[in-house]
Design a protein around this motif. Structure first.
Motif, PDB file in Angstrom:
ATOM      1  N   ARG A  63     -35.125  -4.653  44.161  1.00  0.00           N
ATOM      2  CA  ARG A  63     -34.160  -5.572  43.493  1.00  0.00           C
ATOM      3  C   ARG A  63     -33.118  -4.809  42.589  1.00  0.00           C
ATOM      4  O   ARG A  63     -33.621  -3.942  41.861  1.00  0.00           O
ATOM      5  CB  ARG A  63     -34.974  -6.629  42.969  1.00  0.00           C
ATOM      6  CG  ARG A  63     -35.901  -7.300  43.703  1.00  0.00           C
ATOM      7  CD  ARG A  63     -35.420  -8.052  44.811  1.00  0.00           C
ATOM      8  NE  ARG A  63     -34.495  -9.322  44.421  1.00  0.00           N
ATOM      9  CZ  ARG A  63     -35.066 -10.626  44.678  1.00  0.00           C
ATOM     10  NH1 ARG A  63     -36.486 -10.715  44.788  1.00  0.00           N
ATOM     11  NH2 ARG A  63     -34.249 -11.623  44.329  1.00  0.00           N
ATOM     12  N   ASP A  64     -32.243  -5.431  42.056  1.00  0.00           N
ATOM     13  CA  ASP A  64     -31.126  -4.902  40.972  1.00  0.00           C
ATOM     14  C   ASP A  64     -31.483  -5.987  39.871  1.00  0.00           C
ATOM     15  O   ASP A  64     -32.234  -6.915  39.775  1.00  0.00           O
ATOM     16  CB  ASP A  64     -30.127  -4.653  41.278  1.00  0.00           C
ATOM     17  CG  ASP A  64     -28.874  -5.915  41.620  1.00  0.00           C
ATOM     18  OD1 ASP A  64     -29.527  -7.107  41.569  1.00  0.00           O
ATOM     19  OD2 ASP A  64     -27.794  -5.938  42.223  1.00  0.00           O
TER      20      ASP A  64
ATOM     21  N   ARG B 154     -30.494  -9.058  43.301  1.00  0.00           N
ATOM     22  CA  ARG B 154     -29.996  -8.923  44.690  1.00  0.00           C
ATOM     23  C   ARG B 154     -31.028  -8.059  45.345  1.00  0.00           C
ATOM     24  O   ARG B 154     -31.577  -7.103  44.637  1.00  0.00           O
ATOM     25  CB  ARG B 154     -28.764  -8.433  44.782  1.00  0.00           C
ATOM     26  CG  ARG B 154     -27.658  -9.285  43.981  1.00  0.00           C
ATOM     27  CD  ARG B 154     -26.088  -8.806  44.162  1.00  0.00           C
ATOM     28  NE  ARG B 154     -26.319  -7.761  43.352  1.00  0.00           N
ATOM     29  CZ  ARG B 154     -25.128  -6.713  43.205  1.00  0.00           C
ATOM     30  NH1 ARG B 154     -24.054  -6.942  43.633  1.00  0.00           N
ATOM     31  NH2 ARG B 154     -25.365  -5.586  42.405  1.00  0.00           N
TER      32      ARG B 154
ATOM     33  N   TRP C 158     -26.112  -4.086  48.306  1.00  0.00           N
ATOM     34  CA  TRP C 158     -27.111  -5.016  47.462  1.00  0.00           C
ATOM     35  C   TRP C 158     -26.589  -6.574  47.967  1.00  0.00           C
ATOM     36  O   TRP C 158     -25.415  -6.849  47.725  1.00  0.00           O
ATOM     37  CB  TRP C 158     -26.709  -4.853  45.781  1.00  0.00           C
ATOM     38  CG  TRP C 158     -27.384  -3.751  45.512  1.00  0.00           C
ATOM     39  CD1 TRP C 158     -26.625  -2.637  44.973  1.00  0.00           C
ATOM     40  CD2 TRP C 158     -28.587  -3.281  45.329  1.00  0.00           C
ATOM     41  NE1 TRP C 158     -27.412  -1.596  44.755  1.00  0.00           N
ATOM     42  CE2 TRP C 158     -28.791  -2.020  44.662  1.00  0.00           C
ATOM     43  CE3 TRP C 158     -29.815  -4.065  45.039  1.00  0.00           C
ATOM     44  CZ2 TRP C 158     -29.935  -1.423  44.338  1.00  0.00           C
ATOM     45  CZ3 TRP C 158     -30.851  -3.188  44.847  1.00  0.00           C
ATOM     46  CH2 TRP C 158     -31.117  -1.981  44.196  1.00  0.00           C
ATOM     47  N   LEU C 159     -27.528  -7.280  48.540  1.00  0.00           N
ATOM     48  CA  LEU C 159     -27.337  -8.697  48.835  1.00  0.00           C
ATOM     49  C   LEU C 159     -27.961  -9.663  48.292  1.00  0.00           C
ATOM     50  O   LEU C 159     -29.131  -9.303  47.802  1.00  0.00           O
ATOM     51  CB  LEU C 159     -27.456  -8.812  50.393  1.00  0.00           C
ATOM     52  CG  LEU C 159     -26.522  -8.212  51.566  1.00  0.00           C
ATOM     53  CD1 LEU C 159     -26.050  -6.885  51.372  1.00  0.00           C
ATOM     54  CD2 LEU C 159     -26.751  -8.478  52.848  1.00  0.00           C
ATOM     55  N   SER C 160     -27.365 -10.778  48.064  1.00  0.00           N
ATOM     56  CA  SER C 160     -28.190 -11.822  47.493  1.00  0.00           C
ATOM     57  C   SER C 160     -29.020 -12.409  48.451  1.00  0.00           C
ATOM     58  O   SER C 160     -29.184 -12.010  49.610  1.00  0.00           O
ATOM     59  CB  SER C 160     -27.363 -13.104  47.185  1.00  0.00           C
ATOM     60  OG  SER C 160     -26.728 -13.714  48.363  1.00  0.00           O
ATOM     61  N   VAL C 161     -30.228 -12.954  47.936  1.00  0.00           N
ATOM     62  CA  VAL C 161     -31.311 -13.564  48.890  1.00  0.00           C
ATOM     63  C   VAL C 161     -30.709 -14.431  50.134  1.00  0.00           C
ATOM     64  O   VAL C 161     -31.139 -14.223  51.112  1.00  0.00           O
ATOM     65  CB  VAL C 161     -32.263 -14.487  48.146  1.00  0.00           C
ATOM     66  CG1 VAL C 161     -33.270 -15.108  48.995  1.00  0.00           C
ATOM     67  CG2 VAL C 161     -33.089 -13.389  47.136  1.00  0.00           C
TER      68      VAL C 161
ATOM     69  N   GLU D 150     -27.543 -14.343  51.251  1.00  0.00           N
ATOM     70  CA  GLU D 150     -26.947 -13.233  52.201  1.00  0.00           C
ATOM     71  C   GLU D 150     -28.065 -12.424  53.017  1.00  0.00           C
ATOM     72  O   GLU D 150     -27.715 -12.747  54.339  1.00  0.00           O
ATOM     73  CB  GLU D 150     -26.245 -12.264  51.310  1.00  0.00           C
ATOM     74  CG  GLU D 150     -24.898 -12.697  50.743  1.00  0.00           C
ATOM     75  CD  GLU D 150     -24.187 -11.883  49.642  1.00  0.00           C
ATOM     76  OE1 GLU D 150     -22.968 -11.969  49.462  1.00  0.00           O
ATOM     77  OE2 GLU D 150     -24.789 -11.172  49.085  1.00  0.00           O
ATOM     78  N   VAL D 151     -29.069 -12.156  52.578  1.00  0.00           N
ATOM     79  CA  VAL D 151     -29.880 -11.126  53.475  1.00  0.00           C
ATOM     80  C   VAL D 151     -30.689 -12.212  54.269  1.00  0.00           C
ATOM     81  O   VAL D 151     -30.689 -11.882  55.507  1.00  0.00           O
ATOM     82  CB  VAL D 151     -31.091 -10.667  52.559  1.00  0.00           C
ATOM     83  CG1 VAL D 151     -32.266 -10.157  53.398  1.00  0.00           C
ATOM     84  CG2 VAL D 151     -30.539  -9.691  51.357  1.00  0.00           C
TER      85      VAL D 151
END
Length: 165
Positions: free
Chosen positions: A38-39, A43, A132-135, A137-138
Motif C-alpha cells: 500500500r502507499d 492505494r 498504484w490503484l485505489s481499492v 479500481e483494483v
C-alpha cells in the motif's frame, strides 16, 4: 540443482526438502511468501509480471513475492522478495496464510502487508509494469484483467479481513 523448498502438508508442517520444480510438477504443497503493498494514500500496488517468467508470464497481481527458502520464515522471505523485486526495504506485517489450490500447484501463501513510502526500483526480469490503484479500481479490474489466480483469491481474503479498508 534447482531452488530448494520445504514440501509441506495440508497443515503447513514440513515433510521434507524438494526442488521447487519437482514440487510444482508433482503437486507437492510448498510455501510462498507474498506482500500486498500500500502507499500512504491507501492505494494498492498492482504489477504485471514479466513475459519471460516461467510462472504466469504477463499476468497481473496484487502480491509481490516468491518461494520461502529452506529454514526461512514467511516474514523473512517476504522482506527479501520485496527487496529483490521492488528494490525497497520496508517492514512487512504478517496477515494470514492459506492453502491455495488455484494455479500451477498447491501452495501455502503467507500474505503480508507493507506500506511503501520510498521509490520503487522494480526488477525488469520480474515486473513489466506497475501502478498504484485505489481499492475500488483494483476491485474493478481483478476479474477483467488476466490476474494470477492466487493473487485474486488473496485479494478477496485481504479485503474480507478488513485489512484492505
Amino acid at each position: 540443482m534447482g531452488e530448494l523448498v520445504e514440501h509441506v502438508d495440508e497443515h503447513d508442517h514440513v515433510l521434507g526438502i524438494v526442488e521447487r520444480d519437482e514440487a510444482v510438477r508433482e503437486n507437492r504443497p510448498h510455501r510462498i511468501a507474498t506482500t500486498i503493498c500500500r502507499d500512504r494514500a491507501g492505494r494498492i500496488l498492482v504489477v504485471r509480471r514479466a513475459e519471460t517468467l516461467s510462472r504466469f508470464p504477463g499476468h497481473y497481481d496484487v502480491m509481490v513475492g516468491g518461494a520461502v527458502d529452506v529454514g526461512e520464515s514467511y516474514e523473512e522471505a517476504a522482506a527479501r522478495e520485496l527487496s529483490e523485486e521492488l528494490g525497497v526495504r520496508v517492514p512487512v506485517r504478517f496477515l494470514f496464510k492459506f492453502l491455495c489450490r488455484r494455479g500451477i500447484s498447491p501452495v501455502w501463501f503467507g500474505v503480508h502487508e507493507a506500506v511503501v513510502t520510498e521509490p520503487l526500483v522494480p526488477d525488469p526480469g520480474e515486473i513489466a509494469w506497475r501502478g498504484w490503484l485505489s481499492v475500488a479500481e483494483v476491485c474493478g479490474v481483478v476479474d477483467q484483467w488476466l490476474f494470477v489466480p492466487g493473487g485474486r483469491e488473496a485479494l478477496r481474503r485481504y479485503l474480507r479481513s478488513g485489512s484492505g479498508g
